[in-house]
Design a protein around this motif. Sequence first.
Motif, PDB file in Angstrom:
ATOM      1  N   GLU A  64       0.760  -1.269   0.026  1.00 42.94           N
ATOM      2  CA  GLU A  64       0.184  -0.010  -0.065  1.00 42.94           C
ATOM      3  C   GLU A  64       0.670   1.317  -0.060  1.00 42.94           C
ATOM      4  N   SER A  65       1.862   1.217   0.819  1.00 42.44           N
ATOM      5  CA  SER A  65       2.720   2.641   0.607  1.00 42.44           C
ATOM      6  C   SER A  65       3.887   2.353   1.568  1.00 42.44           C
ATOM      7  N   ALA A  66       4.915   3.196   1.254  1.00 40.54           N
ATOM      8  CA  ALA A  66       6.154   3.155   1.997  1.00 40.54           C
ATOM      9  C   ALA A  66       6.957   4.463   2.264  1.00 40.54           C
ATOM     10  N   SER A  67       7.342   4.438   3.738  1.00 40.63           N
ATOM     11  CA  SER A  67       7.987   5.876   4.148  1.00 40.63           C
ATOM     12  C   SER A  67       9.100   5.425   4.639  1.00 40.63           C
ATOM     13  N   GLY A  68      10.372   5.900   4.220  1.00 33.52           N
ATOM     14  CA  GLY A  68      11.742   5.450   4.729  1.00 33.52           C
ATOM     15  C   GLY A  68      12.018   3.908   4.704  1.00 33.52           C
ATOM     16  N   GLU A  69      12.321   3.481   5.940  1.00 30.42           N
ATOM     17  CA  GLU A  69      12.447   2.117   6.008  1.00 30.42           C
ATOM     18  C   GLU A  69      11.245   1.269   5.983  1.00 30.42           C
ATOM     19  N   THR A  70      10.107   1.899   6.315  1.00 31.03           N
ATOM     20  CA  THR A  70       8.894   1.186   6.428  1.00 31.03           C
ATOM     21  C   THR A  70       7.973   1.023   5.334  1.00 31.03           C
ATOM     22  N   SER A  71       7.440   0.007   5.010  1.00 34.49           N
ATOM     23  CA  SER A  71       6.654  -0.500   4.151  1.00 34.49           C
ATOM     24  C   SER A  71       5.051  -1.161   4.623  1.00 34.49           C
ATOM     25  N   THR A  72       4.064  -0.661   4.045  1.00 30.77           N
ATOM     26  CA  THR A  72       2.639  -0.935   4.802  1.00 30.77           C
ATOM     27  C   THR A  72       1.972  -1.848   3.473  1.00 30.77           C
ATOM     28  N   TYR A  73       1.424  -3.116   4.275  1.00 32.63           N
ATOM     29  CA  TYR A  73       0.720  -4.078   3.375  1.00 32.63           C
ATOM     30  C   TYR A  73      -0.609  -4.152   3.887  1.00 32.63           C
ATOM     31  N   GLY A  74      -1.597  -4.397   3.092  1.00 32.77           N
ATOM     32  CA  GLY A  74      -3.071  -4.712   3.647  1.00 32.77           C
ATOM     33  C   GLY A  74      -3.355  -6.101   3.480  1.00 32.77           C
TER      34      GLY A  74
ATOM     35  N   LEU B 244      -1.286 -14.983  14.296  1.00 25.71           N
ATOM     36  CA  LEU B 244      -1.526 -13.473  14.522  1.00 25.71           C
ATOM     37  C   LEU B 244      -3.039 -13.179  14.332  1.00 25.71           C
ATOM     38  N   THR B 245      -3.847 -14.051  14.322  1.00 26.43           N
ATOM     39  CA  THR B 245      -5.208 -13.819  14.138  1.00 26.43           C
ATOM     40  C   THR B 245      -6.102 -12.846  15.099  1.00 26.43           C
ATOM     41  N   ALA B 246      -5.587 -12.953  16.295  1.00 25.24           N
ATOM     42  CA  ALA B 246      -6.274 -12.177  17.303  1.00 25.24           C
ATOM     43  C   ALA B 246      -5.697 -10.613  17.254  1.00 25.24           C
ATOM     44  N   THR B 247      -4.528 -10.288  16.273  1.00 24.45           N
ATOM     45  CA  THR B 247      -4.053  -9.100  16.225  1.00 24.45           C
ATOM     46  C   THR B 247      -4.717  -8.192  14.998  1.00 24.45           C
ATOM     47  N   ASP B 248      -4.518  -6.898  14.944  1.00 29.59           N
ATOM     48  CA  ASP B 248      -4.842  -5.994  13.807  1.00 29.59           C
ATOM     49  C   ASP B 248      -3.793  -5.599  13.026  1.00 29.59           C
ATOM     50  N   GLN B 249      -2.578  -5.716  13.735  1.00 30.38           N
ATOM     51  CA  GLN B 249      -1.496  -5.204  12.832  1.00 30.38           C
ATOM     52  C   GLN B 249       0.089  -5.715  13.697  1.00 30.38           C
ATOM     53  N   VAL B 250       0.945  -5.984  12.691  1.00 31.45           N
ATOM     54  CA  VAL B 250       2.178  -6.556  12.939  1.00 31.45           C
ATOM     55  C   VAL B 250       3.390  -5.979  12.216  1.00 31.45           C
TER      56      VAL B 250
ATOM     57  N   PRO C 227      12.110  -2.777  -3.424  1.00 32.92           N
ATOM     58  CA  PRO C 227      13.077  -3.778  -3.821  1.00 32.92           C
ATOM     59  C   PRO C 227      14.111  -3.836  -2.487  1.00 32.92           C
ATOM     60  N   PRO C 228      14.427  -4.971  -2.241  1.00 33.74           N
ATOM     61  CA  PRO C 228      15.459  -4.939  -1.149  1.00 33.74           C
ATOM     62  C   PRO C 228      16.687  -4.743  -1.655  1.00 33.74           C
ATOM     63  N   THR C 229      17.772  -4.436  -0.768  1.00 33.72           N
ATOM     64  CA  THR C 229      19.182  -4.283  -0.960  1.00 33.72           C
ATOM     65  C   THR C 229      19.897  -5.149  -0.339  1.00 33.72           C
ATOM     66  N   ALA C 230      21.294  -5.382  -0.522  1.00 32.82           N
ATOM     67  CA  ALA C 230      22.108  -6.222   0.454  1.00 32.82           C
ATOM     68  C   ALA C 230      22.156  -5.937   1.969  1.00 32.82           C
ATOM     69  N   THR C 231      22.158  -4.685   2.238  1.00 33.53           N
ATOM     70  CA  THR C 231      22.509  -4.124   3.418  1.00 33.53           C
ATOM     71  C   THR C 231      21.468  -3.349   4.188  1.00 33.53           C
ATOM     72  N   ASP C 232      20.344  -2.641   3.340  1.00 36.71           N
ATOM     73  CA  ASP C 232      19.603  -1.810   3.938  1.00 36.71           C
ATOM     74  C   ASP C 232      18.250  -2.570   4.520  1.00 36.71           C
ATOM     75  N   PRO C 233      17.999  -2.409   5.811  1.00 32.04           N
ATOM     76  CA  PRO C 233      16.762  -3.020   6.690  1.00 32.04           C
ATOM     77  C   PRO C 233      15.613  -2.611   6.202  1.00 32.04           C
ATOM     78  N   GLN C 234      14.501  -3.384   6.429  1.00 27.95           N
ATOM     79  CA  GLN C 234      13.082  -2.599   6.192  1.00 27.95           C
ATOM     80  C   GLN C 234      12.325  -3.112   7.525  1.00 27.95           C
ATOM     81  N   ASN C 235      11.179  -2.186   7.723  1.00 28.32           N
ATOM     82  CA  ASN C 235      10.163  -2.500   8.695  1.00 28.32           C
ATOM     83  C   ASN C 235       8.869  -2.922   7.743  1.00 28.32           C
ATOM     84  N   ILE C 236       8.306  -4.152   7.761  1.00 29.60           N
ATOM     85  CA  ILE C 236       7.354  -4.637   7.098  1.00 29.60           C
ATOM     86  C   ILE C 236       6.066  -4.641   7.953  1.00 29.60           C
ATOM     87  N   VAL C 237       5.245  -3.769   7.697  1.00 27.20           N
ATOM     88  CA  VAL C 237       3.969  -3.474   8.510  1.00 27.20           C
ATOM     89  C   VAL C 237       2.677  -4.072   7.836  1.00 27.20           C
ATOM     90  N   ILE C 238       2.159  -5.146   8.490  1.00 25.91           N
ATOM     91  CA  ILE C 238       0.855  -5.844   7.667  1.00 25.91           C
ATOM     92  C   ILE C 238      -0.261  -5.518   8.680  1.00 25.91           C
TER      93      ILE C 238
END
Length: 299
Positions: free
Chosen positions: A196-206, A252-258, A282-293
Motif C-alpha cells: 500500500e505505501s512506503a515511508s523511509g524504511e517502513t513499508s505497509t501492506y494490507g 496472529l489472528t487475534a491481532t490487527d497489525q504487526v 526492492p530489497p538491497t544487500a544491507t538496507d533493513p526494512q520494517n514490514i507492517v501488515i
Amino acid sequence: MTGLGDRLKEARTAKGFTLDDLQSITKIQKRYLSGIENEDYSMMPGSFYVRAFIKQYAEAVGLDPDEMLSLYKDTSSTSAPEEEKGQINSPTLTRKKGLKVNNQLNEMLPKIIVALFIIVIIVVAWYLSQQSASKNPITDVETEQPPITMENSKKDPQDRDQNQSDGQKIEEPNEEEEPVEEEEEPEVPQQTLAFESASGETSTYGLTGAEEFQLEIRLTGGSWIGVRDNSGKEWMTPARIMNAGDIIQYDLTATDQVRIRVGRPMSTEIYVNGELLEYGVPPTATDPQNIVIEYRKQQ
C-alpha cells in the motif's frame, strides 16, 4: 589484543559515527559494541553472537567482515564456537517443535468440537422421535373410496356428476411443473495481500478477505529479525540474528497489525497464510526494512 577493536573504532570515528549512531544502524546494544572495541567479550551471550556482531559492525563502518573475523579467530579456540553453537541451536529447535505441536492441536480442536456437536444433535433427535412415537399410537384409518381414475372420468357425464355428489373427487391430470431455479451460492471472499505505501524504511501492506492470520518467516541467509504487534507485544523474544534454514511461525489472528523488523530482506522470505509477500520496495544487500501488515478482518 589483536588490534581488531582499534581498527573498528578508527573506522567508526572516520565515518563520524558515535556508539549510539552505530547502535541505531546495526540494532546491536551499545554495551556489546563497546565490548567489541575493547576486545572484552565476557558480557556476550556466546561466540556465535560475537562473530555475528563483529560482521555487522564491520559492514556498517565499511571494513571487510572476513578480515575482521580472521582477527577475532586468532584469539578464540576452535572447540568453544562449536560447543556454544550447539547450545544456541538446541533451544531454538525445542521452540520450533513446541510451536508445531501447538499449531497441530489448534488445527484439530475445532474439528473435535464440531464432531461432538453433531453427535449431540443426533442423540437429541433420536430421543425426541422416541418420545413422539410413544405419545401418538397408530390408529385404524377409515377406508376411503378409491379416487376416480382417468378411465372412470371417461364414463358418462351423469355418472361423474353422481360420483361427485357422493363425495368422490375426480383426479385431473397434473400440469407439467416448472423447473425450480437453483439459488446461486454466495461467492467466498478471496485473500488479498497487497503493498500500500512506503515511508523511509517502513513499508505497509494490507491483508483482506482472510479468516485467519498465520505468519511464517523463512531465512535463506543470516538476518536480524524482530516481530511486534500494535499492542507493543514482542512475539520474538529476544529479537535476534537468525541463520539460513531457520523458520519461525506465529498465529496472529487475534491481532490487527504487526511490524516485522528485517535486517536483510534479500535473505528473508515472509509468508502470510501460505502466500509469499512480494516486497513493495526492492530489497538491497544491507538496507533493513520494517514490514507492517494491517489485518483487516471480515465484518
